[in-house]
Design an enzyme around this catalytic site. Structure first.
Site, PDB file in Angstrom:
ATOM      1  N   ASP A  70       0.817  -1.210   0.000  1.00 27.81           N
ATOM      2  CA  ASP A  70       0.000   0.000   0.000  1.00 27.81           C
ATOM      3  C   ASP A  70       0.856   1.268   0.000  1.00 27.81           C
ATOM      4  OD1 ASP A  70      -2.318  -1.420  -0.075  1.00 27.81           O
ATOM      5  OD2 ASP A  70      -2.730  -1.294   2.070  1.00 27.81           O
ATOM      6  N   GLY A  71       2.022   1.223   0.639  1.00 26.13           N
ATOM      7  CA  GLY A  71       2.897   2.395   0.646  1.00 26.13           C
ATOM      8  C   GLY A  71       3.358   2.768  -0.749  1.00 26.13           C
ATOM      9  N   ARG A 156       3.981  16.565  25.640  1.00 23.99           N
ATOM     10  CA  ARG A 156       2.736  17.258  25.990  1.00 23.99           C
ATOM     11  C   ARG A 156       1.653  16.943  24.959  1.00 23.99           C
ATOM     12  NH1 ARG A 156       3.877  21.800  29.139  1.00 23.99           N
ATOM     13  NH2 ARG A 156       1.625  21.823  29.542  1.00 23.99           N
ATOM     14  N   ASP A 175      -3.434  13.542  21.506  1.00 17.87           N
ATOM     15  CA  ASP A 175      -2.217  13.276  20.739  1.00 17.87           C
ATOM     16  C   ASP A 175      -2.371  13.721  19.289  1.00 17.87           C
ATOM     17  OD1 ASP A 175      -0.985  12.223  22.938  1.00 17.87           O
ATOM     18  OD2 ASP A 175      -1.186  10.124  22.338  1.00 17.87           O
ATOM     19  N   HIS A 188      -4.803   3.800   9.046  1.00 22.20           N
ATOM     20  CA  HIS A 188      -4.474   4.442  10.317  1.00 22.20           C
ATOM     21  C   HIS A 188      -5.721   4.645  11.180  1.00 22.20           C
ATOM     22  CE1 HIS A 188      -1.941   7.886  12.342  1.00 22.20           C
ATOM     23  NE2 HIS A 188      -2.279   6.924  13.178  1.00 22.20           N
ATOM     24  N   PHE A 190      -8.493   2.962  11.250  1.00 22.35           N
ATOM     25  CA  PHE A 190      -8.935   1.675  11.775  1.00 22.35           C
ATOM     26  C   PHE A 190      -8.103   1.279  12.996  1.00 22.35           C
ATOM     27  CE2 PHE A 190      -8.248  -2.943  11.812  1.00 22.35           C
ATOM     28  CZ  PHE A 190      -9.545  -3.412  11.930  1.00 22.35           C
TER      29      PHE A 190
END
Length: 332
Positions: A70-71, A156, A175, A188, A190
């Site tokens: 996939d990449g 942080r 995040d 990502h 999923f």
């Protein structure tokens, strides 16, 4: 009229080079002119391949064939986005959700390509616009899978605000957030707990990452709506935007990112008529038989085996047990 195929592959993987040699051989035998996007690989394949190589030759190609995972397909998508040329993925990776064929089906894929025995499927992309403080003009981009906004420093959380269609929805420390297309919902998003969206769902998904909030659930908006994510002034750290895991841009405090459905879809050559459900089951090895049903089947099998054993207990001579005291004498 000469038919051309442009090949994109991962030149650093030995199995990709082996597959490339086979693909070039099969395509030439089928009457195609072949070009390679990778300069170094093209040179290693000889002068005739260098002559056929055209970085700007995507528009002249019938198909861009991708040998890889996939990449590699996401890298090839950067070439075809905004054109009418479809991608044909041959999976050399692990999952290969975007690929149409597996490595062992390469010859058959070339034959069907030669016969134009395929259909073209369009996949929605996400259009991305970034406005950074002090810059008069926004930066624009796109993503086939997802645009991810993440904190730039791991110590942080980043403080963000979320708007939908210009109306404030929520704000929290986290995040980051993932803004995904239906295609990227199995990647990502999923992994971060987002839902699987079927490819024909014309929407954009938002999945918060480790949000410190009571209301931080995945959201899906329709084709005419848009998200706006702001790195709030109170945020102790800046953020970074990454599109498809490949293209990044820094987001200072005060930056805004707008994400909506893109106007120019990506096109894929499809040779399989199997529904997306079958692809999902196959790629993720999903247990279509539930564990309760499997346990019941196993228990029933054990019961049948036990019953059979009780009914046909063998004696040392291999025959059935009997109450007749003369049976062994007669056998001897």
């Amino acid at each position: 009229m000469t038919r051309r195929v442009l090949i994109v592959t991962h030149g650093g993987r030995p199995e990709a080079v082996v597959a490339l040699r086979e693909a070039v051989r099969e395509l030439h035998a089928a009457g195609f002119e072949v070009a390679l996007h990778d300069d170094d690989l093209a040179e290693s394949f000889g002068d005739q391949m260098v002559a056929a190589r055209l970085r700007e030759g995507v528009a002249e190609s019938e198909v861009v064939m991708v040998l890889g995972g996939d990449g590699t397909i996401l890298r090839a998508a950067e070439l075809t986005h905004g054109t009418q040329v479809p991608l044909l993925g041959v999976n050399l990776g692990h999952v290969g959700f975007l690929a149409e064929s597996e490595r062992e089906d390469l010859r058959a894929a070339v034959q069907r390509l030669a016969e134009q025995d395929y259909v073209v499927e369009e996949r929605t992309v996400a259009a991305v616009s970034v406005q950074r403080p002090g810059e008069p003009t926004p930066l624009t981009g796109w993503a086939l899978n997802e645009a991810t906004i993440e904190k730039a420093q791991r110590q942080r959380m980043v403080e963000i605000g979320i708007e939908v269609d210009g109306r404030a929805l929520s704000s929290f420390g986290c995040d980051g957030v993932i803004l995904s297309t239906a295609t990227g919902s199995t990647a990502h998003a999923f992994s971060a707990g987002g839902p699987v969206m079927w490819p024909d769902v014309d929407g954009v998904l938002l999945v918060p990452l480790s949000a410190h909030a009571l209301f931080a659930r995945p959201l899906v908006i329709g084709p005419t709506s848009s998200y706006r994510i702001t790195v709030l002034d109170r945020s102790p750290v800046p953020a970074v935007l990454t599109c498809d895991g490949r293209r990044t841009i820094d987001l200072p405090v005060g930056s805004t990112v707008e994400v909506r459905r893109g106007e120019h879809p990506l096109r894929f050559a499809r040779m399989s008529t199997a529904p997306f459900t079958d692809r999902l089951v196959s790629k993720f090895s999903l247990p279509v038989v539930g564990w309760r049903e499997a346990a019941d089947d196993a228990a029933a099998a054990r019961a049948r085996e036990a019953a059979l054993t009780d009914a046909t207990t063998d004696d040392p001579y291999g025959g059935p047990t009997t109450d007749d005291p003369d049976a062994d004498v007669r056998r001897v």
